[in-house]
Design a protein around this motif. Sequence first.
Motif, PDB file in Angstrom:
ATOM      1  N   GLU A  54       0.797  -1.221   0.000  1.00 40.87           N
ATOM      2  CA  GLU A  54       0.000   0.000   0.000  1.00 40.87           C
ATOM      3  C   GLU A  54       0.835   1.280   0.000  1.00 40.87           C
ATOM      4  OE1 GLU A  54      -0.779  -0.623   4.741  1.00 40.87           O
ATOM      5  OE2 GLU A  54      -2.187   0.610   3.644  1.00 40.87           O
ATOM      6  N   ARG A  55       2.171   1.159   0.116  1.00 42.29           N
ATOM      7  CA  ARG A  55       3.019   2.340   0.119  1.00 42.29           C
ATOM      8  C   ARG A  55       3.124   2.927  -1.287  1.00 42.29           C
ATOM      9  NH1 ARG A  55       7.975   0.055   3.753  1.00 42.29           N
ATOM     10  NH2 ARG A  55       7.979  -1.419   2.026  1.00 42.29           N
ATOM     11  N   ASP A  56       3.203   4.234  -1.358  1.00 38.96           N
ATOM     12  CA  ASP A  56       3.178   4.928  -2.648  1.00 38.96           C
ATOM     13  C   ASP A  56       4.212   4.411  -3.651  1.00 38.96           C
ATOM     14  OD1 ASP A  56       1.057   6.425  -1.778  1.00 38.96           O
ATOM     15  OD2 ASP A  56       2.245   8.193  -1.256  1.00 38.96           O
ATOM     16  N   PRO A  57       5.477   4.217  -3.269  1.00 42.14           N
ATOM     17  CA  PRO A  57       6.456   3.734  -4.252  1.00 42.14           C
ATOM     18  C   PRO A  57       6.109   2.350  -4.808  1.00 42.14           C
ATOM     19  CG  PRO A  57       7.567   4.646  -2.320  1.00 42.14           C
ATOM     20  CD  PRO A  57       6.115   4.532  -1.971  1.00 42.14           C
ATOM     21  N   GLU A  58       5.577   1.478  -3.947  1.00 41.07           N
ATOM     22  CA  GLU A  58       5.195   0.138  -4.401  1.00 41.07           C
ATOM     23  C   GLU A  58       4.002   0.201  -5.350  1.00 41.07           C
ATOM     24  OE1 GLU A  58       6.443  -1.960  -0.150  1.00 41.07           O
ATOM     25  OE2 GLU A  58       4.409  -1.214  -0.475  1.00 41.07           O
ATOM     26  N   ILE A  59       3.017   1.010  -4.988  1.00 39.21           N
ATOM     27  CA  ILE A  59       1.831   1.155  -5.837  1.00 39.21           C
ATOM     28  C   ILE A  59       2.225   1.718  -7.200  1.00 39.21           C
ATOM     29  CG2 ILE A  59      -0.350   2.393  -6.100  1.00 39.21           C
ATOM     30  CD1 ILE A  59      -0.413   0.115  -4.052  1.00 39.21           C
ATOM     31  N   ALA A  60       3.104   2.706  -7.214  1.00 40.59           N
ATOM     32  CA  ALA A  60       3.534   3.312  -8.472  1.00 40.59           C
ATOM     33  C   ALA A  60       4.264   2.305  -9.348  1.00 40.59           C
ATOM     34  CB  ALA A  60       4.436   4.512  -8.178  1.00 40.59           C
ATOM     35  N   GLN A  61       5.047   1.439  -8.734  1.00 37.51           N
ATOM     36  CA  GLN A  61       5.799   0.446  -9.504  1.00 37.51           C
ATOM     37  C   GLN A  61       4.853  -0.561 -10.158  1.00 37.51           C
ATOM     38  OE1 GLN A  61       9.099  -0.915  -7.232  1.00 37.51           O
ATOM     39  NE2 GLN A  61       9.987  -2.128  -8.895  1.00 37.51           N
ATOM     40  N   TYR A  62       3.835  -0.983  -9.438  1.00 33.69           N
ATOM     41  CA  TYR A  62       2.883  -1.932 -10.014  1.00 33.69           C
ATOM     42  C   TYR A  62       1.997  -1.261 -11.067  1.00 33.69           C
ATOM     43  CZ  TYR A  62       3.985  -6.020  -7.227  1.00 33.69           C
ATOM     44  OH  TYR A  62       4.621  -7.127  -6.701  1.00 33.69           O
ATOM     45  N   ALA A  63       1.658   0.006 -10.860  1.00 31.36           N
ATOM     46  CA  ALA A  63       0.890   0.736 -11.876  1.00 31.36           C
ATOM     47  C   ALA A  63       1.691   0.819 -13.175  1.00 31.36           C
ATOM     48  CB  ALA A  63       0.542   2.129 -11.374  1.00 31.36           C
ATOM     49  N   GLN A  64       2.983   1.029 -13.054  1.00 30.21           N
ATOM     50  CA  GLN A  64       3.849   1.075 -14.231  1.00 30.21           C
ATOM     51  C   GLN A  64       3.923  -0.299 -14.891  1.00 30.21           C
ATOM     52  OE1 GLN A  64       7.800   2.461 -13.343  1.00 30.21           O
ATOM     53  NE2 GLN A  64       8.306   2.843 -15.486  1.00 30.21           N
ATOM     54  N   ALA A  65       3.957  -1.360 -14.073  1.00 29.48           N
ATOM     55  CA  ALA A  65       3.976  -2.721 -14.615  1.00 29.48           C
ATOM     56  C   ALA A  65       2.697  -3.014 -15.401  1.00 29.48           C
ATOM     57  CB  ALA A  65       4.152  -3.733 -13.484  1.00 29.48           C
ATOM     58  N   ILE A  66       1.549  -2.565 -14.876  1.00 29.56           N
ATOM     59  CA  ILE A  66       0.291  -2.758 -15.594  1.00 29.56           C
ATOM     60  C   ILE A  66       0.359  -2.100 -16.966  1.00 29.56           C
ATOM     61  CG2 ILE A  66      -2.155  -2.092 -15.637  1.00 29.56           C
ATOM     62  CD1 ILE A  66      -2.136  -2.453 -12.573  1.00 29.56           C
ATOM     63  N   HIS A  67       0.885  -0.896 -17.010  1.00 31.45           N
ATOM     64  CA  HIS A  67       1.011  -0.182 -18.285  1.00 31.45           C
ATOM     65  C   HIS A  67       1.883  -0.977 -19.258  1.00 31.45           C
ATOM     66  CE1 HIS A  67       1.352   3.162 -21.100  1.00 31.45           C
ATOM     67  NE2 HIS A  67       2.664   2.999 -21.073  1.00 31.45           N
ATOM     68  N   GLY A  68       2.997  -1.531 -18.761  1.00 28.13           N
ATOM     69  CA  GLY A  68       3.884  -2.296 -19.625  1.00 28.13           C
ATOM     70  C   GLY A  68       3.264  -3.591 -20.112  1.00 28.13           C
ATOM     71  N   ILE A  69       2.536  -4.282 -19.246  1.00 28.55           N
ATOM     72  CA  ILE A  69       1.887  -5.541 -19.624  1.00 28.55           C
ATOM     73  C   ILE A  69       0.749  -5.278 -20.606  1.00 28.55           C
ATOM     74  CG2 ILE A  69       0.517  -7.480 -18.753  1.00 28.55           C
ATOM     75  CD1 ILE A  69       2.151  -7.154 -16.093  1.00 28.55           C
ATOM     76  N   ARG A  70      -0.014  -4.235 -20.338  1.00 25.18           N
ATOM     77  CA  ARG A  70      -1.119  -3.870 -21.218  1.00 25.18           C
ATOM     78  C   ARG A  70      -0.608  -3.541 -22.628  1.00 25.18           C
ATOM     79  NH1 ARG A  70      -3.266   0.708 -18.533  1.00 25.18           N
ATOM     80  NH2 ARG A  70      -4.506  -0.600 -17.135  1.00 25.18           N
TER      81      ARG A  70
END
Length: 295
Positions: A257-273
């Motif tokens: 739930e920490r901001d840096p972790e959330i941002a990293q997974y959001a970026q991963a979603i963009h890359g996978i998409r």
Amino acid sequence: MTGGSTLPKRALGRELRRLRERRGTSQAAAARAIEVSPQTIGRMEDGHASRPTTLQVNGLCDLYQASDEERRFLLDLLRELRVAKQTGGTWWRAFADEIPADFNHFLALEAAASRITSWQVTLLPGLLQTPDYRRALTWSAHPNRSSADIERRIDLATQRQDRLSDNTFHMEVLLSEAVLRHGIGGYGVMADQLLHLLELSELPNISIRVVPFMSRSQLGLIVRSFAYLQFPVPSNTRISEPPVVYVEGYTGSLYLERDPEIAQYAQAIHGIRRVSLDEDESRKLVSGLVKEYQG
């Protein structure tokens, strides 16, 4: 984020609000019952109360006429909150002795989420599984369970899927092609499961896209499976709950739930998409696999 995970506190607040509203009790009346201010009740329901006590929670359960199961659920959340405060930072929730094994925090998060983005590399997410697919998985994981217990688990999974008919709930599913090719339950079960996927893909609030084996990026294999949960803004506070990333493990579950972790997974979603097939191409791939399974 300091002071440990806020997830149990937020779940506790959501459940207390639900019980109060179901009973038709005002925040002021709830405050009088446990001798606190109405502002304290509001903070408690918003997940901002610093230290809700067992006495306070039990008092609210009495006032709201909570069932034994609902009371136990709230007290379990309170215990999880204390464990999270002790550990601090990222919350790894293993099914240890201090946490009841029958309490699944992910179900509470899933029920509260307004949008879930799921990336899966091995198995379909539970909300998309047919009963036969789920049954095959459950028997594999719990071969010594009774048939009655297995069927209870199937019923729970089926009830969860009511979320998919709620147009205010949105789900984006990103699947590795491998998920579609694992023969869970055999050819017949997989054919029916993929036909079910095709039906779900027609719903306006469900998006299903496949990352083919030969995609130009293998980021998804490095990241591995996860669910990214986003929550609605409460009408009474207008304070948005931050997203949560859920990573399921064999012996426990990781909640981020920490901001840096959330941002990293959001970026991963963009890359996978970016390397996934579009929805129409994904349907064509799934349709072709249905024919293969049907022989």
